[in-house]
Design an enzyme around this catalytic site. Structure first.
Site, PDB file in Angstrom:
ATOM      1  N   LEU A 147      27.751  19.812  -8.595  1.00 20.13           N
ATOM      2  CA  LEU A 147      29.038  19.667  -9.187  1.00 20.13           C
ATOM      3  C   LEU A 147      28.929  19.195 -10.742  1.00 20.13           C
ATOM      4  O   LEU A 147      28.212  18.353 -10.792  1.00 20.13           O
ATOM      5  CB  LEU A 147      30.068  19.001  -8.320  1.00 20.13           C
ATOM      6  CG  LEU A 147      30.366  19.529  -6.914  1.00 20.13           C
ATOM      7  CD1 LEU A 147      31.470  18.520  -6.196  1.00 20.13           C
ATOM      8  CD2 LEU A 147      31.053  20.969  -7.042  1.00 20.13           C
ATOM      9  N   ASP A 148      29.847  19.856 -11.704  1.00 21.28           N
ATOM     10  CA  ASP A 148      29.539  18.959 -12.803  1.00 21.28           C
ATOM     11  C   ASP A 148      29.985  17.585 -12.911  1.00 21.28           C
ATOM     12  O   ASP A 148      30.955  17.064 -11.996  1.00 21.28           O
ATOM     13  CB  ASP A 148      30.337  19.930 -13.592  1.00 21.28           C
ATOM     14  CG  ASP A 148      29.920  21.549 -14.082  1.00 21.28           C
ATOM     15  OD1 ASP A 148      28.759  21.670 -13.995  1.00 21.28           O
ATOM     16  OD2 ASP A 148      30.933  22.118 -14.200  1.00 21.28           O
ATOM     17  N   LYS A 149      29.616  17.043 -13.793  1.00 16.47           N
ATOM     18  CA  LYS A 149      29.944  15.789 -13.942  1.00 16.47           C
ATOM     19  C   LYS A 149      31.467  15.378 -13.575  1.00 16.47           C
ATOM     20  O   LYS A 149      31.725  14.224 -12.916  1.00 16.47           O
ATOM     21  CB  LYS A 149      29.712  15.200 -15.420  1.00 16.47           C
ATOM     22  CG  LYS A 149      30.035  13.632 -15.692  1.00 16.47           C
ATOM     23  CD  LYS A 149      29.671  13.406 -16.948  1.00 16.47           C
ATOM     24  CE  LYS A 149      30.212  11.748 -17.470  1.00 16.47           C
ATOM     25  NZ  LYS A 149      29.917  11.489 -18.930  1.00 16.47           N
ATOM     26  N   THR A 151      33.740  17.239 -12.198  1.00 11.89           N
ATOM     27  CA  THR A 151      34.492  18.067 -11.202  1.00 11.89           C
ATOM     28  C   THR A 151      34.320  16.949  -9.847  1.00 11.89           C
ATOM     29  O   THR A 151      33.044  16.683  -9.635  1.00 11.89           O
ATOM     30  CB  THR A 151      33.599  19.298 -10.860  1.00 11.89           C
ATOM     31  OG1 THR A 151      34.060  20.237 -12.108  1.00 11.89           O
ATOM     32  CG2 THR A 151      34.231  20.127  -9.545  1.00 11.89           C
ATOM     33  N   ARG A 246      34.741  27.363 -14.464  1.00  8.64           N
ATOM     34  CA  ARG A 246      35.056  27.167 -15.784  1.00  8.64           C
ATOM     35  C   ARG A 246      34.941  28.244 -16.747  1.00  8.64           C
ATOM     36  O   ARG A 246      36.142  28.590 -17.623  1.00  8.64           O
ATOM     37  CB  ARG A 246      34.297  25.884 -16.117  1.00  8.64           C
ATOM     38  CG  ARG A 246      34.673  24.762 -15.387  1.00  8.64           C
ATOM     39  CD  ARG A 246      33.509  23.551 -15.619  1.00  8.64           C
ATOM     40  NE  ARG A 246      33.648  23.132 -17.120  1.00  8.64           N
ATOM     41  CZ  ARG A 246      33.030  22.141 -17.539  1.00  8.64           C
ATOM     42  NH1 ARG A 246      32.061  21.613 -16.857  1.00  8.64           N
ATOM     43  NH2 ARG A 246      33.210  21.456 -18.755  1.00  8.64           N
TER      44      ARG A 246
END
Length: 331
Positions: A147-149, A151, A246
């Protein structure tokens, strides 16, 4: 799903396997036969074992291309190597499920998943190693997806090489279900599917973009609730490309609220309250949460699923949008 269920995955870093070539595989190459007889391990891993002598045939080391006969005996005796020189660091982890095979962790915002340039420590991986040091022997410390930082939400981590291979195969076969919720700018009239390829941005290498030569990326979305100038969405992934949701939402001209990379200028409803204005201006991360994860247990094959509640910052954002909708008229 909550609680602790114990299964019997081998947590040793030593791999010991035996098999005999059946009649229907007689005449095939060693690497092809090994992939058939030991499906819990990747072809790349089996190639390594063949070449370094960890996988023997009739007690002899052969080449991957050598052909075998019915009745030949394969034996693997291998030690899993340390994958990287990662450090274990104490970290408060929100683990929602764990057994001998896997960990389901609920990741908070502002946490990088994997060490990289500029983030050599303090990552989720470092915390997972402190929790279970044997992950040092697994690819990416057992992390199956990221997961992105900023998220939040659910991730699965394998605790054994066999589990890692099984979960990666499920991911590639699109058998792991990942469901997200997001708050986006603008009012969507209904759900739909985005099926456009993603690749590196032609100018900014930190970003992703819709490009014809990119990898196929598919996102399905449906409306949970419409507000005056925003929409609360559920998004399901067929593929798991970097920044996929995104970029796809920005491609639809409905970027995720707070997204610092793809969000553009924040849209504020006309004549809205100062509370909503402050909430939107101070929402400094993408309003994106991985709320549901479903898979087949890598050992038992049991169908399992977990859900994570909407994080407090998104709850607050949705509350202010709801108040604004009551004043300006519901959709």
């Amino acid at each position: 799903m909550a609680g602790f269920i114990k299964y019997h995955c081998d947590m040793s870093t030593r791999i010991s396997l035996t098999a005999e070539v059946p009649e229907d595989l007689s005449g095939y190459r060693l690497d092809q036969i090994a992939a058939k007889l030991f499906p819990d391990y990747s072809r790349a891993r089996l190639q390594i074992w063949i070449k370094d002598g960890s996988l023997l045939v009739n007690a002899r080391q052969l080449r991957p291309r050598d052909r075998l006969l019915s009745g030949d005996k394969l034996k693997v005796d291998a030690e899993l190597p340390v994958q990287e020189n990662w450090s274990a660091e104490p970290m408060a982890l929100n683990i929602v499920f764990e057994d001998d095979c896997l960990i389901i962790v609920n990741k908070p915002a502002n946490v990088v998943v994997h060490p990289a340039s500029g983030h050599g420590d303090g990552t989720l991986l470092n915390g997972l190693l402190h929790h279970h040091n044997a992950l040092q022997q697994l690819p990416r410390a057992g992390i199956v997806h990221r997961l992105d930082k900023d998220t939040t939400g659910l991730m699965v981590v394998a605790k054994t090489l066999r589990s890692h291979t099984a979960l990666v195969n499920q991911m590639q076969a699109r058998e792991i279900s990942r469901e997200y919720e997001a708050v986006v700018q603008g009012v969507l009239t209904g759900g739909g599917t985005v099926d456009v390829a993603l690749g590196r941005h032609p100018v900014n290498r930190k970003k992703r973009a819709v490009v014809e030569t990119g990898q196929r990326a598919v996102s399905h979305y449906r409306v949970i609730k419409r507000y005056r100038s925003h929409t609360h969405l559920e998004v399901k992934l067929d593929t798991g490309r970097t920044h996929q949701i995104r970029v796809h939402m920005a491609y639809l001209n409905h970027p995720i609220v707070g997204d610092p990379m793809y969000g553009g200028r924040q849209r504020v409803p006309a004549a809205c309250s100062s509370e909503l204005i402050n909430c939107l201006k101070n929402f400094k991360r993408q309003a994106l949460h991985a709320r549901r994860l479903a898979l087949h247990h890598p050992d038992s094959g049991e169908s399992m699923s977990w859900e994570s509640a909407t994080p407090p910052d998104m709850v607050g954002l949705i509350r202010e949008l709801s108040k604004d909708a009551e004043i300006g008229g519901n959709f």
